[in-house]
Design a protein around this motif. Structure first.
Motif, PDB file in Angstrom:
ATOM      1  N   SER A 189     -13.162   8.065   5.182  1.00  0.00           N
ATOM      2  CA  SER A 189     -11.754   7.719   4.990  1.00  0.00           C
ATOM      3  C   SER A 189     -11.537   6.219   5.009  1.00  0.00           C
ATOM      4  N   ILE A 190     -10.422   5.823   4.446  1.00  0.00           N
ATOM      5  CA  ILE A 190      -9.977   4.431   4.435  1.00  0.00           C
ATOM      6  C   ILE A 190      -8.533   4.404   4.923  1.00  0.00           C
ATOM      7  N   GLY A 191      -8.267   3.582   5.913  1.00  0.00           N
ATOM      8  CA  GLY A 191      -6.906   3.393   6.390  1.00  0.00           C
ATOM      9  C   GLY A 191      -6.392   2.049   5.947  1.00  0.00           C
ATOM     10  N   GLY A 192      -5.084   1.956   5.736  1.00  0.00           N
ATOM     11  CA  GLY A 192      -4.521   0.674   5.330  1.00  0.00           C
ATOM     12  C   GLY A 192      -3.023   0.731   5.174  1.00  0.00           C
ATOM     13  N   THR A 193      -2.481  -0.386   4.727  1.00  0.00           N
ATOM     14  CA  THR A 193      -1.037  -0.531   4.555  1.00  0.00           C
ATOM     15  C   THR A 193      -0.681  -0.419   3.080  1.00  0.00           C
ATOM     16  N   VAL A 194       0.407   0.283   2.790  1.00  0.00           N
ATOM     17  CA  VAL A 194       0.875   0.404   1.409  1.00  0.00           C
ATOM     18  C   VAL A 194       1.594  -0.888   1.019  1.00  0.00           C
ATOM     19  N   VAL A 195       1.104  -1.520  -0.051  1.00  0.00           N
ATOM     20  CA  VAL A 195       1.659  -2.803  -0.497  1.00  0.00           C
ATOM     21  C   VAL A 195       2.099  -2.689  -1.954  1.00  0.00           C
ATOM     22  N   VAL A 223     -12.543   7.634 -10.050  1.00  0.00           N
ATOM     23  CA  VAL A 223     -11.415   8.484  -9.649  1.00  0.00           C
ATOM     24  C   VAL A 223     -11.923   9.525  -8.664  1.00  0.00           C
ATOM     25  N   TYR A 224     -11.160   9.732  -7.588  1.00  0.00           N
ATOM     26  CA  TYR A 224     -11.562  10.638  -6.513  1.00  0.00           C
ATOM     27  C   TYR A 224     -10.424  11.592  -6.155  1.00  0.00           C
ATOM     28  N   ALA A 225     -10.805  12.815  -5.803  1.00  0.00           N
ATOM     29  CA  ALA A 225      -9.858  13.756  -5.204  1.00  0.00           C
ATOM     30  C   ALA A 225      -9.785  13.432  -3.723  1.00  0.00           C
ATOM     31  N   VAL A 226      -8.566  13.231  -3.216  1.00  0.00           N
ATOM     32  CA  VAL A 226      -8.394  12.777  -1.840  1.00  0.00           C
ATOM     33  C   VAL A 226      -7.289  13.561  -1.144  1.00  0.00           C
ATOM     34  N   LYS A 227      -7.315  13.489   0.174  1.00  0.00           N
ATOM     35  CA  LYS A 227      -6.200  13.922   1.005  1.00  0.00           C
ATOM     36  C   LYS A 227      -5.601  12.668   1.625  1.00  0.00           C
ATOM     37  N   VAL A 228      -4.302  12.594   1.660  1.00  0.00           N
ATOM     38  CA  VAL A 228      -3.612  11.418   2.174  1.00  0.00           C
ATOM     39  C   VAL A 228      -2.815  11.815   3.415  1.00  0.00           C
ATOM     40  N   LYS A 229      -3.057  11.099   4.504  1.00  0.00           N
ATOM     41  CA  LYS A 229      -2.337  11.372   5.737  1.00  0.00           C
ATOM     42  C   LYS A 229      -1.255  10.325   5.937  1.00  0.00           C
ATOM     43  N   ILE A 230      -0.021  10.783   5.999  1.00  0.00           N
ATOM     44  CA  ILE A 230       1.128   9.916   6.249  1.00  0.00           C
ATOM     45  C   ILE A 230       1.816  10.460   7.495  1.00  0.00           C
ATOM     46  N   GLY A 231       1.789   9.686   8.574  1.00  0.00           N
ATOM     47  CA  GLY A 231       2.247  10.231   9.849  1.00  0.00           C
ATOM     48  C   GLY A 231       1.283  11.321  10.274  1.00  0.00           C
ATOM     49  N   ILE A 258       0.063  10.316  -4.991  1.00  0.00           N
ATOM     50  CA  ILE A 258       0.231  11.402  -4.025  1.00  0.00           C
ATOM     51  C   ILE A 258       0.984  12.532  -4.709  1.00  0.00           C
ATOM     52  N   LEU A 259       0.351  13.688  -4.777  1.00  0.00           N
ATOM     53  CA  LEU A 259       0.926  14.823  -5.496  1.00  0.00           C
ATOM     54  C   LEU A 259       2.155  15.369  -4.767  1.00  0.00           C
ATOM     55  N   ASP A 260       3.163  15.731  -5.572  1.00  0.00           N
ATOM     56  CA  ASP A 260       4.367  16.386  -5.045  1.00  0.00           C
ATOM     57  C   ASP A 260       4.990  15.574  -3.911  1.00  0.00           C
ATOM     58  N   ILE A 270      -1.206   4.372   6.060  1.00  0.00           N
ATOM     59  CA  ILE A 270      -1.654   5.695   5.631  1.00  0.00           C
ATOM     60  C   ILE A 270      -3.175   5.737   5.714  1.00  0.00           C
ATOM     61  N   ARG A 271      -3.733   6.932   5.664  1.00  0.00           N
ATOM     62  CA  ARG A 271      -5.189   7.083   5.655  1.00  0.00           C
ATOM     63  C   ARG A 271      -5.565   8.025   4.511  1.00  0.00           C
ATOM     64  N   VAL A 272      -6.583   7.606   3.754  1.00  0.00           N
ATOM     65  CA  VAL A 272      -7.041   8.358   2.587  1.00  0.00           C
ATOM     66  C   VAL A 272      -8.417   8.940   2.887  1.00  0.00           C
TER      67      VAL A 272
END
Length: 322
Positions: A189-195, A223-231, A258-260, A270-272
């Motif tokens: 995973s990669i964590g970071g700030t949305v800019v 291109v990668y299929a990912v899960k994104v954690k927000i909160g 981010i889908l939907d 966020i963390r990807v």
């Protein structure tokens, strides 16, 4: 977990200290097995499990002209070691002065004098001290002199795979984010700030979150299929890493659609989590061809992610370390 950020912070010896020493970059399955044994033996003694590591990594501190990218940030490493159930983490600042300390002085003054070591568990190739003069044989001799036990572990492997930080770096750099789970026991995973980025994704109909990160090791462009954690919530996503050759960007970026999802998250952390690689980054003939490719990517990611559950550091050690 109690963290000592310098030797001077240890004002009294740790009771029944069972320790291991290393850089532990990646906190892979081999590292986790060492931590498991440290925790087990500390429990048998009614003592304290201790991990000793260094900040910065010696390769970085000594400027050895090696392009080595760390697998984890230091903050991630601390969280992963804490998740292993370790009682104390000692992070020693790796300065030129510390690098000049001889092996025997390190054992006498730090392991014995400060920490109060009762048992040391290390890998068979471990070496320490000035010019790496402290090897397994010297440690065993010093253990006999100062009254602590030394246990040496052979290379740790599973399913025919030898666990190593070098292998993890290679696999992530090659984009094998699915395969690397077998070595680290969790999704990379990669964590970071949305800019703010160039806002081209929104114009294309696929608005993306651009991520600024401290992470050194980034998967190969593509291109990668990912899960994104927000909160505390996970979302499916499609991540593009690269310089967007259709537009000829000079700087590499990490962008996630981010889908939907439809919310302003600029400035949020966020963390990807990388699940699988979809394709290489490509140059397209025009905007319409690019839009069609992104639509196919999104459909592929949606299908790949339908039944995927993320393995996080809080979860993957739950039963193993008990």
């Amino acid at each position: 977990m109690r963290i000592f950020r310098s030797i001077d912070e240890i004002t009294e010896q740790l009771p029944g200290a069972v320790a291991t020493i290393g850089n532990f970059d990646g906190v892979h399955l081999g590292h986790r097995e060492i931590f498991r044994r440290v925790k087990r033996d500390a429990g048998l003694l009614g003592g304290t499990s201790v991990v000793i590591t260094f900040i910065p990594h010696p390769v970085k501190a000594l400027d050895l002209q090696r392009d080595m990218r760390l697998i984890n940030t230091y903050a991630e490493k601390e969280l992963l070691i804490e998740a292993s159930g370790i009682d104390c983490l000692v992070t020693i600042p790796f300065t030129p002065g510390f690098a000049a300390i001889g092996a025997e002085a390190f054992v006498r003054e730090i392991l014995v004098g400060r920490i109060g070591i009762r048992k040391l568990i290390i890998g068979s190739d471990y070496a320490f001290g000035r010019r790496r003069e402290g090897d397994v044989n010297l440690l065993r001799k010093l253990g006999e002199r100062f009254g602590f036990e030394v246990e040496v572990l052979e290379q740790i492997s599973g399913d025919g795979i030898v666990y190593s930080s070098t292998a993890v770096r290679r696999m992530v750099a090659e984009g094998d984010v699915r395969g690397v789970v077998r070595l680290i026991g969790r999704h990379f995973s990669i964590g970071g700030t949305v800019v703010h980025g160039l806002h081209r994704g929104k114009d294309l109909g696929f608005p993306t979150a651009n991520i600024s990160t401290e992470k050194e090791l980034i998967p190969r462009p593509g291109v990668y299929a990912v899960k994104v954690k927000i909160g505390d919530v996970f979302y499916d996503g499609a991540c593009n890493i690269g310089n967007n050759p259709t537009f000829g960007n000079e700087r590499e970026s990490i962008e996630v659609f981010i889908l939907d999802f439809d919310r302003d998250i600029y400035g949020e952390e966020i963390r990807v989590y990388f699940i699988d690689r979809v394709r290489d980054e490509c140059r397209f003939a025009g905007i319409e061809a690019l839009k069609e490719a992104i639509a196919r990517d999104v459909a592929s990611c949606r299908a790949l992610l339908a039944d995927v559950s993320i393995i996080e550091y809080r979860e993957y050690l739950g039963g193993v370390m008990a």
